[in-house]
Design a protein around this motif. Structure first.
Motif, short mmCIF file in Angstrom:
data_model
loop_
_atom_site.label_atom_id
_atom_site.label_comp_id
_atom_site.label_asym_id
_atom_site.label_seq_id
_atom_site.Cartn_x
_atom_site.Cartn_y
_atom_site.Cartn_z
N PHE A 28 24.11 76.54 -54.95
CA PHE A 28 25.47 77.46 -55.04
C PHE A 28 24.95 78.84 -54.52
O PHE A 28 23.80 79.52 -54.73
CB PHE A 28 25.74 77.75 -56.48
N THR A 29 25.89 79.29 -53.41
CA THR A 29 25.49 80.73 -53.01
C THR A 29 26.74 81.35 -52.51
O THR A 29 27.92 80.63 -52.51
CB THR A 29 24.86 80.28 -51.56
N LEU A 30 26.61 82.81 -52.55
CA LEU A 30 27.86 83.43 -52.22
C LEU A 30 27.54 83.96 -50.92
O LEU A 30 26.53 84.48 -50.63
CB LEU A 30 28.00 84.51 -53.13
N GLU A 31 28.59 84.42 -50.04
CA GLU A 31 28.50 84.91 -48.71
C GLU A 31 28.27 86.46 -49.07
O GLU A 31 28.81 87.06 -49.81
CB GLU A 31 29.94 85.13 -47.99
N ALA A 32 27.60 87.15 -48.12
CA ALA A 32 27.12 88.49 -48.09
C ALA A 32 28.30 89.28 -48.00
O ALA A 32 29.15 88.96 -46.93
CB ALA A 32 25.86 88.69 -47.28
N ASP A 33 28.61 90.63 -48.36
CA ASP A 33 29.58 91.32 -48.20
C ASP A 33 31.04 90.69 -47.98
O ASP A 33 31.72 91.30 -47.05
CB ASP A 33 29.36 92.17 -47.05
N ALA A 34 31.37 89.91 -48.97
CA ALA A 34 32.50 89.13 -48.67
C ALA A 34 33.60 89.62 -49.64
O ALA A 34 34.75 89.45 -49.17
CB ALA A 34 32.19 87.50 -48.92
N PHE A 35 33.41 90.09 -50.87
CA PHE A 35 34.50 90.43 -51.83
C PHE A 35 34.50 92.04 -52.08
O PHE A 35 33.56 92.58 -52.11
CB PHE A 35 34.23 89.87 -52.93
N ASP A 36 35.78 92.29 -52.30
CA ASP A 36 36.02 93.92 -52.79
C ASP A 36 35.85 93.73 -54.21
O ASP A 36 35.80 95.23 -54.66
CB ASP A 36 37.62 94.23 -52.45
N LEU A 37 36.00 93.02 -54.90
CA LEU A 37 35.76 92.74 -56.53
C LEU A 37 35.12 91.54 -56.78
O LEU A 37 35.61 90.39 -56.24
CB LEU A 37 37.11 92.81 -57.00
N VAL A 38 34.20 91.39 -57.73
CA VAL A 38 33.58 90.46 -58.43
C VAL A 38 33.79 90.45 -59.82
O VAL A 38 33.12 91.61 -60.14
CB VAL A 38 32.13 89.88 -57.83
N CYS A 39 34.18 89.70 -60.63
CA CYS A 39 34.37 89.66 -61.80
C CYS A 39 33.67 88.43 -62.67
O CYS A 39 33.55 87.24 -62.25
CB CYS A 39 35.69 89.91 -62.60
N ASP A 40 33.04 88.86 -63.43
CA ASP A 40 32.09 87.90 -64.34
C ASP A 40 32.47 88.03 -65.77
O ASP A 40 31.78 89.02 -66.44
CB ASP A 40 30.78 88.02 -64.13
N PHE A 41 33.22 87.34 -66.48
CA PHE A 41 33.58 87.47 -67.94
C PHE A 41 33.16 86.46 -68.76
O PHE A 41 33.34 85.20 -68.67
CB PHE A 41 35.18 87.64 -67.99
N TYR A 42 32.02 86.63 -69.65
CA TYR A 42 31.46 85.85 -70.67
C TYR A 42 30.78 84.67 -70.10
O TYR A 42 30.97 83.38 -70.59
CB TYR A 42 32.46 85.39 -71.75
N PHE A 43 30.18 84.84 -68.92
CA PHE A 43 29.46 83.79 -68.43
C PHE A 43 27.96 84.42 -67.81
O PHE A 43 27.84 85.42 -67.27
CB PHE A 43 29.86 83.15 -66.96
N LEU A 44 26.74 83.78 -68.26
CA LEU A 44 25.51 84.50 -67.98
C LEU A 44 24.77 83.39 -67.29
O LEU A 44 24.36 82.12 -67.86
CB LEU A 44 24.81 85.00 -69.26
N HIS A 45 24.36 83.48 -66.09
CA HIS A 45 23.50 82.66 -65.37
C HIS A 45 22.64 83.81 -64.37
O HIS A 45 23.19 84.08 -63.34
CB HIS A 45 23.81 81.75 -64.54
N ARG A 46 21.47 84.17 -64.99
CA ARG A 46 20.83 85.19 -64.30
C ARG A 46 20.38 85.27 -62.91
O ARG A 46 20.71 86.27 -62.25
CB ARG A 46 19.36 85.70 -64.94
N PRO A 47 20.35 84.14 -62.41
CA PRO A 47 20.11 84.18 -60.97
C PRO A 47 21.30 84.45 -60.24
O PRO A 47 21.20 84.85 -59.05
CB PRO A 47 19.66 82.54 -60.81
N LEU A 48 22.42 84.44 -60.69
CA LEU A 48 23.67 84.69 -59.95
C LEU A 48 23.62 86.32 -59.57
O LEU A 48 24.54 86.64 -58.78
CB LEU A 48 24.96 84.42 -60.75
N PHE A 49 23.15 87.18 -60.48
CA PHE A 49 23.23 88.52 -60.29
C PHE A 49 22.67 89.04 -59.00
O PHE A 49 23.46 89.71 -58.39
CB PHE A 49 22.28 89.41 -61.60
N ALA A 50 21.60 88.36 -58.15
CA ALA A 50 21.18 88.87 -56.93
C ALA A 50 22.40 88.50 -56.05
O ALA A 50 22.58 89.15 -55.18
CB ALA A 50 19.89 88.21 -56.84
N GLN A 51 23.05 87.29 -56.22
CA GLN A 51 23.74 87.01 -55.31
C GLN A 51 25.20 87.68 -55.62
O GLN A 51 25.95 88.10 -54.43
CB GLN A 51 24.27 85.57 -55.51
N ILE A 52 25.60 88.40 -56.72
CA ILE A 52 26.68 89.22 -56.89
C ILE A 52 26.66 90.46 -56.15
O ILE A 52 27.25 90.90 -55.38
CB ILE A 52 26.96 89.35 -58.45
#
Length: 193
Positions: free
Chosen positions: A98-122
């Protein structure tokens, strides 16, 4: 389907975790006065945050591992007439692929989900000037809880975002501002410079 995702399908099928489709209060406060753009709702579940954002004029990519949760969200989106603003995707957010595109979003929200490797992608996925809004459960040392992989350590979320060099607009840690949570919550609203 793995066991973890199957359990979430079962919870949504029972009607659990829907929260009346009402967003956490943190999100409306965070986006008040912000021009709607493209948002990402990670671990959207039944879509209460994606539905709110779509109703406010945002285009939303809503991702979750539960087909049942996504189906609930899209049924409610059709009822509200906002289905054209939500791009729903079934994804295992804990997958190594799973990956996220760089500089793609005006807002990223994460409510009550924790997977630490996602923080670098966010961090990478938010556009300059965009927002990261999160509320994630945190260990409560006063309750004598042992460290748990799905709970943040006290101060962890704030320290992480401070390390990014972003402007922290709001940070709070303590008893959850929503009912029905047995763990404390760390909240953050931060703007990427």
């Amino acid at each position: 389907m793995n066991e973890r995702l199957r359990k979430w399908d079962e919870r949504f099928a029972r009607g659990n975790e829907i929260h009346g489709f009402a967003p956490s209060a943190l999100l409306p406060d965070a986006v008040r006065g912000v021009t709607p753009g493209l948002a990402l709702d990670l671990a959207c579940g039944a879509g209460r945050h994606a539905l709110f954002l779509a109703g406010q004029g945002w285009r939303v990519r809503a991702l979750d591992g539960s087909r049942v949760g996504i189906d609930h969200m899209m049924d409610e989106a059709r009822r509200r007439g906002v289905e054209g603003r939500i791009d729903a995707g079934l994804r295992d957010l804990e997958s190594d692929s799973f990956t996220l595109e760089a500089d793609a979003f005006d807002l990223v929200c994460d409510f009550y989900f924790l997977h630490r490797p996602l923080f670098a992608q966010i961090r990478r996925a938010v556009r300059p000037g965009g927002l990261f809004v999160a509320a994630i459960h945190v260990e409560d040392a006063g309750r004598g809880e042992a460290p748990h992989p799905f709970l943040l350590a006290p101060g962890e979320l704030r320290a992480l975002v401070d390390g990014w060099g972003w402007d922290v607009v709001h940070a709070r840690e303590g008893v959850s501002s929503e009912t029905g949570h047995r763990h404390a919550t760390a909240e953050i609203v931060a703007r990427k410079g």
